[in-house]
Design an enzyme around this catalytic site. Structure first.
Site, PDB file in Angstrom:
ATOM      1  N   THR A 276       5.431   4.495  -7.252  1.00 42.61           N
ATOM      2  CA  THR A 276       5.339   3.220  -7.973  1.00 42.61           C
ATOM      3  C   THR A 276       4.874   3.400  -9.418  1.00 42.61           C
ATOM      4  OG1 THR A 276       3.158   2.914  -7.013  1.00 42.61           O
ATOM      5  CG2 THR A 276       4.973   1.767  -5.945  1.00 42.61           C
TER       6      THR A 276
ATOM      7  N   LEU B  81       0.875  -1.176   0.000  1.00 36.24           N
ATOM      8  CA  LEU B  81       0.000   0.000   0.000  1.00 36.24           C
ATOM      9  C   LEU B  81       0.911   1.225   0.000  1.00 36.24           C
ATOM     10  CD1 LEU B  81      -2.702   1.545   0.408  1.00 36.24           C
ATOM     11  CD2 LEU B  81      -2.353   1.291   2.860  1.00 36.24           C
ATOM     12  N   GLU B  82       0.662   2.122  -0.953  1.00 36.06           N
ATOM     13  CA  GLU B  82       1.454   3.349  -1.032  1.00 36.06           C
ATOM     14  C   GLU B  82       0.568   4.471  -0.485  1.00 36.06           C
ATOM     15  OE1 GLU B  82       2.229   4.483  -5.146  1.00 36.06           O
ATOM     16  OE2 GLU B  82       4.187   5.316  -4.611  1.00 36.06           O
ATOM     17  N   VAL B  83       0.961   5.027   0.640  1.00 41.49           N
ATOM     18  CA  VAL B  83       0.201   6.149   1.206  1.00 41.49           C
ATOM     19  C   VAL B  83       0.860   7.435   0.716  1.00 41.49           C
ATOM     20  CG1 VAL B  83      -0.331   7.380   3.348  1.00 41.49           C
ATOM     21  CG2 VAL B  83      -0.649   4.906   3.222  1.00 41.49           C
TER      22      VAL B  83
END
Ligand code: NAI
Length: 717
Positions: free
Chosen positions: A501, A463-465
């Site tokens: 990403t 998960l990219e916050v």
């Protein structure tokens, strides 16, 4: 302070493992020495008729070897000797004059499981925290304390190879079924039952289970028959090679060690095990996998903001906007984590389809029997659908997953804000649009951030916050904490087009498109990058992600980064043709009606190649261009402060976009090639393909100062 406590229950000695100063037990040289001391004590004291080994830690038995000790090995011989020393301790345990029962509650991993294998009888608790595994291959290693020998002898060759070659863990029930443990009990009676069994074994009123019990008759026949075993070994080797493309030496070494033990006896098998362990411990593959282990462990302790970090708010209720592919996936994993979910879409039919998708996500776990029917029903009940904002008023977090369209995202945000609590966190799952642009429509931009999940949500670990300069720290820690509660590996990045990403992946995929513009063959481009270690090739990935999606992303990024990111002609033409990839049944490859991929669709060449002949291209050049485009973009992200650290960049690339884990990630890869070499190669490519490949200033500075991203020796992070 001692790591082992001694308690007598009449004639049974209970050894409680409780390594001081650590929340879990790890097998260290010191613990091994103490165990040897305990065994000597037992031999000296005739009043001890049986022994029980149990953990003093609340929810784990032994989590494995102390991996930090592995980093101290300087030569293969050091590692092989360490393995031998461990083997000797466990051989002595196996040869002890009294029966030993292992009482297992919680994680029983690696060396912990090997220890239990050397005892007479194993009991585990039926608790969900009880997990058994030999995960060494995941660190590029093999079990080094007799596991390659005792495991197949206990549970049969096929089951043992399955555990050893995948490193996967099994729960109590499965362990019992495999014969990995002899008995399963409730945690409250674990110790009492263990003591009783130890005594029965000493009295001779109970015998240890027959070895190989879990393998079944066919399994045993295979194991005891030379030709049958040869088939099992050959098939296993073939499978490993298909899965790993020869990049991971550990599974093959495990096979060799098991094989040696079967054909030449246990002593030879142990020798082979130690020798191969030593060899593997010094391979770059193992070093990189160990780096990833440390990096993910360190990341778990990172709140995602500079200290002091405020406390994360609990997320008990989640609102999801958009019941499409991603929205339903997010709702599914949230329900699995016990969150109440309101799923909103524009019309009842879409909501219905979304709920059906949630059901199938949760159903996958039921099918794999990792949850019970009751748990399945309970989790489904947590999710409800709506076409309005009813039920959003008490949501702690809202995740938006509507179409990738800025105007729509603005509209949705304006609509929902008045319907939610002022302190609720609002996250967009956009994959490209800067969060700052979305937040422009917000009355409370400090509550807005990005939570970029990957598809399929329930399988992808990252998960990219994404945080903007306005996002409040408290919102960030809440998103990070909740992401972890969903079982994700979470990196926090700063805002920018494509974040980290999407941006680095696009640079890589775009270069693959450029290769097509230069008449490379589609399957060749895919093949060479799979051989480099990506799980699928870039063109296949484009079909998977959606060519239309790729087209939109390409547009946003080329607007942001100019010529460096101009989409290839090949991509532009295929986007214009309306092909969307696998979901539309037509892309660069052919798909059958079930979505199964076939061969390259030759008609796509008419679109992209104007009928020109496809030319073979040197594999090395293709790999270098695609990977260095990605690595250079990652360096730009670090230089611009999109990334908080090289560690996050490496983890994000490995867990989010399939960078080969045995190469550690883009920054580890630069270190391993050498910064000078990377800059030299980029400059050569820049000379040929300007404006692409201009080395990021950070790389030039580092090359000048002869710096690395990580220390050359010792603990990497
Ligand atoms: P999708 O097309 O499957 O779902 C979008 C859903 O949003 C549709 O069901 C649509 O009816 C609904 N919607 C439209 N307007 C709405 C409104 N006003 N209120 C509530 N719902 C509304 O799209 P997908 O693939 O799920 O993507 C959603 C978001 O996730 C996009 O921003 C996309 O960029 C992002 N994303 C997609 C990934 C993927 O692989 N598909 C990966 C990561 C992010």
């Amino acid at each position: 302070m001692s790591a082992i406590r001694f308690d007598r229950r009449d004639d049974v000695l209970v050894l409680t493992l409780d390594v001081p100063g650590d929340a879990v037990n790890k097998l260290t040289t010191v613990l091994g020495e103490e165990l040897s001391g305990a065994m000597a004590e037992i031999d000296r004291d005739p009043s001890v008729r049986a022994c029980v080994i149990v953990s003093g830690k609340p929810d784990s038995f032994i989590v494995g070897a102390d991996i930090e000790q592995f980093l101290e090995f300087r030569r293969e011989l050091d590692a092989a000797r360490a393995s031998q020393a461990g083997q000797e301790v466990l051989n002595a345990l196996a040869a002890l004059r009294v029966p030993v029962v292992t009482a297992i509650h919680g994680a029983c991993m690696g060396g912990g499981l090997e220890l239990s294998l050397a005892t007479t009888y194993r009991i585990c608790t039926d608790h969900t925290k009880t997990l058994l595994a030999v995960p060494e291959v995941q660190l590029g290693l093999i079990p080094g304390m007799g596991g390659t020998q005792r495991l197949p002898r206990l549970i049969g060759l096929q089951a043992a190879l399955d555990l050893m070659l995948t490193g996967r863990s099994v729960r109590a029930r499965k362990a019992l079924q495999l014969g990995l443990v002899d008995e399963m009990v409730h945690p409250a009676i674990l110790l009492d039952v263990a003591v009783a069994r130890a005594r029965e074994l000493a009295d001779g009123t109970r015998r240890p289970a027959r070895r190989g019990r879990g393998a079944g008759t066919t399994g045993l026949l295979l194991d005891t028959n030379f030709a049958g075993r040869a088939v099992v070994f050959r098939k296993a080797r073939e499978n490993v090679l298909v899965k790993t493309h020869g990049h991971f030496p550990a599974p093959l070494a495990a096979l060799d060690a098991v094989h040696a033990g079967f054909e030449r006896g246990m002593a030879e098998g142990l020798r082979e095990e130690a020798r191969r362990f030593g060899e593997l411990a010094m391979t770059p593959v193992s070093r990189e996998l160990i780096f990833l282990f440390f990096a993910t462990t360190a990341l778990k302790k990172d709140a995602g903001v500079e200290p002091p970090a405020p406390a994360a708010a609990p997320v008990r209720k989640l609102g999801v906007l958009g019941a499409g592919f991603m929205g339903a996936g997010i709702a599914g994993v949230a329900a699995q984590a016990g969150t109440i979910v309101r799923l909103k879409d524009t019309d009842p039919a879409r909501v219905g389809r979304g709920l059906a998708a949630v059901r199938s996500v949760i159903g996958e776990r039921l099918a794999r029997r990792s949850i019970t029917r009751q748990q399945f029903a309970d989790q489904l009940l947590l999710v409800s659908g709506t076409t309005a904002y009813a039920g959003f008023g008490n949501a702690d977090l809202v995740i938006e997953a509507v179409f990738e369209d800025l105007d729509l995202k603005h509209r949705v945000l304006r609509e929902v804000e008045p319907a939610i609590r002022p302190d609720a966190v609002y996250a967009s799952n956009t994959s490209t649009i800067p969060i700052g642009e979305i937040a422009r429509a917000a009355a409370r931009p400090e509550r807005v951030l990005g939570m970029h999940f990957f598809s399929p949500v329930h399988r992808m670990p990252l998960l990219e916050v994404i945080v903007t300069a306005q996002t409040a720290k408290e919102a960030v820690v809440t998103a990070v904490d909740y992401g972890r509660a969903l079982g994700k590996t979470v990196i926090v990045v700063h805002d920018g087009p494509g974040f980290y990403t999407t941006r680095t992946l696009s640079a890589y995929m775009n270069e693959a498109g450029m290769l097509l513009d230069e008449n490379a063959a589609i399957e060749q481009v895919d093949r060479v990058l799979v051989e480099f270690g990506f799980p699928v090739g870039p063109i296949t990935l484009l079909d998977e992600v959606g060519i239309d999606v790729g087209g939109k992303v390409g547009l946003v990024l080329s607007q942001a980064f100019g010529h460096r990111m101009t989409p290839s002609q090949a991509l532009r033409r295929v986007v214009e043709s309306g092909r969307t990839g696998r979901k539309g049944g037509s892309g660069f490859y052919r798909y059958d009606k079930h979505g199964k991929k076939g061969t390259v669709d030759p008609t796509v060449y008419a679109l992209i190649g104007e009928g020109r002949q496809r030319m073979p291209m040197p594999a090395g050049e293709m790999v270098e261009r695609c990977t260095l485009a990605m690595v250079n973009e990652a360096a730009h992200c670090l230089q611009e402060g999109i990334l908080r650290s090289p560690r996050d960049g490496d983890i994000g690339a490995v867990f989010g976009i399939g960078f080969p884990p045995f190469r550690g990630g883009p920054f580890r890869y630069i270190d391993s090639l050498g910064i000078d070499e990377v800059v030299r190669r980029l400059e050569d490519l820049h000379a040929r393909f300007a404006p692409r490949f201009e080395p990021a200033a950070l790389l030039l500075d580092m090359a000048r100062a002869r710096r690395r991203f990580y220390p050359a020796e010792g603990r990497p992070v």
